[in-house]
Design a protein around this motif. Sequence first.
Motif, short mmCIF file in Angstrom:
data_model
loop_
_atom_site.label_atom_id
_atom_site.label_comp_id
_atom_site.label_asym_id
_atom_site.label_seq_id
_atom_site.Cartn_x
_atom_site.Cartn_y
_atom_site.Cartn_z
N ALA A 1 40.63 36.71 33.59
CA ALA A 1 41.51 35.77 33.58
C ALA A 1 42.52 35.74 32.63
O ALA A 1 43.67 35.87 32.93
CB ALA A 1 40.96 34.40 33.90
N PHE A 2 42.11 35.81 31.49
CA PHE A 2 43.32 35.49 30.36
C PHE A 2 43.89 37.03 30.37
O PHE A 2 45.17 36.78 29.79
CB PHE A 2 42.39 35.23 29.11
CG PHE A 2 42.11 33.69 29.01
CD1 PHE A 2 42.83 32.79 29.21
CD2 PHE A 2 40.69 33.47 29.07
CE1 PHE A 2 42.64 31.31 29.07
CE2 PHE A 2 40.40 31.93 28.93
CZ PHE A 2 41.12 30.94 28.96
N THR A 3 43.16 37.96 30.43
CA THR A 3 44.10 39.27 30.49
C THR A 3 45.29 39.09 31.29
O THR A 3 46.39 39.57 31.08
CB THR A 3 43.22 40.49 30.56
OG1 THR A 3 42.26 40.45 29.48
CG2 THR A 3 44.00 41.93 30.62
N ARG B 1 50.94 45.71 42.04
CA ARG B 1 49.96 46.17 40.97
C ARG B 1 49.89 44.75 40.23
O ARG B 1 48.41 44.48 39.89
CB ARG B 1 50.50 47.16 39.93
CG ARG B 1 50.48 48.47 40.59
CD ARG B 1 50.53 49.62 39.64
NE ARG B 1 51.92 49.65 39.12
CZ ARG B 1 53.01 50.23 39.48
NH1 ARG B 1 52.71 50.81 40.72
NH2 ARG B 1 54.19 50.20 38.72
N HIS B 2 50.73 44.05 39.98
CA HIS B 2 50.50 42.58 39.38
C HIS B 2 49.51 41.64 40.17
O HIS B 2 48.52 41.12 39.63
CB HIS B 2 51.96 41.87 38.93
CG HIS B 2 52.47 42.40 37.71
ND1 HIS B 2 52.06 42.34 36.61
CD2 HIS B 2 53.77 43.07 37.66
CE1 HIS B 2 52.87 42.89 35.73
NE2 HIS B 2 54.12 43.41 36.54
N ILE B 3 49.88 41.62 41.51
CA ILE B 3 48.96 41.10 42.29
C ILE B 3 47.65 41.57 42.39
O ILE B 3 46.65 40.74 42.54
CB ILE B 3 49.52 40.94 43.79
CG1 ILE B 3 50.93 40.24 43.90
CG2 ILE B 3 48.77 40.70 44.91
CD1 ILE B 3 51.88 40.32 45.13
N ALA C 1 54.44 34.06 35.99
CA ALA C 1 55.49 33.54 36.85
C ALA C 1 54.98 33.50 38.36
O ALA C 1 55.52 32.82 39.18
CB ALA C 1 56.73 34.44 36.70
N LEU C 2 54.22 34.56 38.80
CA LEU C 2 53.61 34.69 40.03
C LEU C 2 52.77 33.45 40.24
O LEU C 2 52.81 33.03 41.44
CB LEU C 2 53.08 35.98 40.19
CG LEU C 2 53.77 37.19 40.35
CD1 LEU C 2 52.80 38.46 40.23
CD2 LEU C 2 54.71 37.24 41.14
N ASP D 1 50.28 38.36 30.86
CA ASP D 1 51.53 38.90 31.13
C ASP D 1 52.50 37.97 31.85
O ASP D 1 52.22 37.14 32.72
CB ASP D 1 51.30 40.19 32.36
CG ASP D 1 52.36 40.84 32.62
OD1 ASP D 1 53.41 40.29 33.39
OD2 ASP D 1 52.75 41.86 31.94
N PRO D 2 53.79 37.94 31.27
CA PRO D 2 54.86 36.78 31.78
C PRO D 2 55.08 36.92 33.30
O PRO D 2 55.32 35.98 33.93
CB PRO D 2 55.97 37.17 30.92
CG PRO D 2 55.89 38.53 30.23
CD PRO D 2 54.24 38.80 30.11
#
Length: 112
Positions: free
Chosen positions: A11-13, A50-52, A22-23, A17-18
Amino acid sequence: MTVDDAALDRAFTALGDPVRRALIARLSRGEATVNELAEPFEITKQAISRHIQVLEAAGLITRSRDGQRRPCHLNPSALEALTGWIDEYRLASERQFRRIDAILETVKEQER
């Protein structure tokens, strides 16, 4: 509420990422598709995907199927677990500060 170390790390990792923060902020206003989430960013939809995936692997968001749509949603229980973990330490610090305040008040009264 107990959160295992691996879940906290993921979760913290993910939140480090900004773009992912934002997501999460966007999803706090309601569900959204990958295309909707990608709109404000100048990165590819593949990068958003990939962020998702990172947020999903961390358990912070889920996706459902609505016909052709696959909207993303926040996972409130995962966020509650994180805030619960943080609150444990915040409350412990507040208790220590209250004890220090009480000691200082006692010293101040003794000096009068």
